[in-house]
Design an enzyme around this catalytic site. Structure first.
Site, PDB file in Angstrom:
ATOM      1  N   HIS A   1      -4.604  -5.447  -8.895  1.00 13.08           N
ATOM      2  CA  HIS A   1      -5.518  -4.393  -8.460  1.00 13.08           C
ATOM      3  C   HIS A   1      -6.928  -4.972  -8.425  1.00 13.08           C
ATOM      4  CE1 HIS A   1      -6.891  -0.356  -7.737  1.00 13.08           C
ATOM      5  NE2 HIS A   1      -7.852  -0.565  -8.617  1.00 13.08           N
TER       6      HIS A   1
ATOM      7  N   MET B   1       0.818  -1.215   0.000  1.00 11.33           N
ATOM      8  CA  MET B   1       0.000   0.000   0.000  1.00 11.33           C
ATOM      9  C   MET B   1       0.855   1.270   0.000  1.00 11.33           C
ATOM     10  SD  MET B   1      -2.910  -1.330  -0.224  1.00 11.33           S
ATOM     11  CE  MET B   1      -4.042   0.017   0.094  1.00 11.33           C
TER      12      MET B   1
ATOM     13  N   GLU C   1      -8.122 -13.631  -7.517  1.00 11.29           N
ATOM     14  CA  GLU C   1      -6.770 -13.047  -7.457  1.00 11.29           C
ATOM     15  C   GLU C   1      -5.738 -14.134  -7.232  1.00 11.29           C
ATOM     16  OE1 GLU C   1      -6.319  -9.838  -4.693  1.00 11.29           O
ATOM     17  OE2 GLU C   1      -8.225  -8.927  -5.226  1.00 11.29           O
TER      18      GLU C   1
HETATM   19  C1  GRF Z   1      -5.877  -7.466  -2.624  1.00 10.00           C
HETATM   20  O1  GRF Z   1      -7.242  -7.192  -2.732  1.00 10.00           O
HETATM   21  C2  GRF Z   1      -5.167  -6.906  -3.808  1.00 10.00           C
HETATM   22  O2  GRF Z   1      -5.932  -6.891  -4.979  1.00 10.00           O
HETATM   23  C3  GRF Z   1      -4.887  -5.484  -3.387  1.00 10.00           C
HETATM   24  O3  GRF Z   1      -4.632  -5.560  -2.013  1.00 10.00           O
HETATM   25  C4  GRF Z   1      -5.252  -6.708  -1.462  1.00 10.00           C
HETATM   26  C5  GRF Z   1      -4.189  -7.494  -0.780  1.00 10.00           C
HETATM   27  O4  GRF Z   1      -4.701  -8.568  -0.045  1.00 10.00           O
HETATM   28  N1  GRF Z   1      -3.815  -4.926  -4.170  1.00 10.00           N
HETATM   29  P1  GRF Z   1      -3.695  -9.613   0.589  1.00 10.00           P
HETATM   30  O5  GRF Z   1      -2.776  -8.852   1.535  1.00 10.00           O
HETATM   31  O6  GRF Z   1      -2.927 -10.268  -0.527  1.00 10.00           O
HETATM   32  O7  GRF Z   1      -4.561 -10.572   1.333  1.00 10.00           O
END
Ligand code: GRF
Length: 219
Positions: free
Chosen positions: A114, A95, A179
């Site tokens: 994303h 982040m 994801e």
């Molecule tokens: C995920 O939703 C990803 O798309 C975004 O941040 C979140 C990360 O989740 N970039 P995690 O830490 O991998 O569980």
């Protein structure tokens, strides 16, 4: 990449690390022929670091609060990535907004996921924005990172339905399942030498990908 050992990945996280876990599992099963050489978090004491430690992966915390500028923070990241001779950098819920200090040396070797169907909803709160807009589908996009925030060329995208009564959390959970499939898949294409950043386009097997990337659908 060295021919004698597997390609070396670094995974950058800020929190939960469920995508990191998908990479750990894909490397362990052989679905992703690579090794995670390093996990970097900008936050201490996050669940993702514990996941890495449980898997025996070296971790480091580079806390952005200890740096005067984004550039100084990025330079510290680059030092660590160079020290581990990393071939591919995976941003997995990292982040922090990156600067050219990191993006330029790793251009074409730097991926992000994303949680939206880019180019829709760059930035934060993607699931709530999709719900507020009345969208009937949502999803996630793996893309090359360029200096434009969430604007680099898409590689692969997965779609899920928005269901009646969805909250941002329930929708996020449905998207996260996808994801965890498409992100290691994109990394696999990269380490196999099939995926390249070519100018402003991503190419797979020498074919330019469409502006939204490959549309993933389960076999
Ligand atoms: C995920 O939703 C990803 O798309 C975004 O941040 C979140 C990360 O989740 N970039 P995690 O830490 O991998 O569980």
């Amino acid at each position: 990449m060295s021919t004698t050992e597997q390609p070396r990945l670094a995974v950058l996280i800020s929190g939960r690390g469920s995508n990191l876990q998908a990479f750990i599992d894909a490397c362990a099963s052989g679905a992703l022929p690579a090794q995670i050489s390093l996990v970097i978090s900008n936050n201490p004491d996050v669940a993702g670091l514990q996941r890495a430690e449980r898997a025996g992966i070296p971790t480091t915390c580079i806390n952005h609060r200890n740096y005067d500028s984004r550039e100084a923070f990025d330079a510290a990241l680059v030092n660590e990535l160079h020290a581990h001779d990393v071939d591919l950098v995976i941003l997995a819920g990292f982040m922090r907004i990156l600067t050219p200090v990191l993006i330029e040396p790793y251009l074409g070797r730097l991926l992000n996921i994303h949680p939206s169907l880019l180019p829709k909803y760059p930035g934060l709160n993607t699931h709530q924005r999709a719900l507020d807009a009345g969208d009937n589908e949502a999803g996630a996009t793996v893309h090359f990172v360029t200096p434009e925030l969430d604007g680099g060329p898409p590689i692969v995208q997965a779609r899920v339905p928005v269901q009646p009564g969805d909250s941002a959390d329930s929708l996020a959970a449905r998207v996260a399942e996808q994801e965890h499939i498409i992100y290691p898949l994109a990394a696999r294409w990269f380490v196999e030498g099939r995926l390249l950043l070519s100018g402003h386009r991503a190419t797979l097997d020498d074919t330019p990908l469409p502006p939204t990337g490959v549309q993933y659908s389960p076999e």
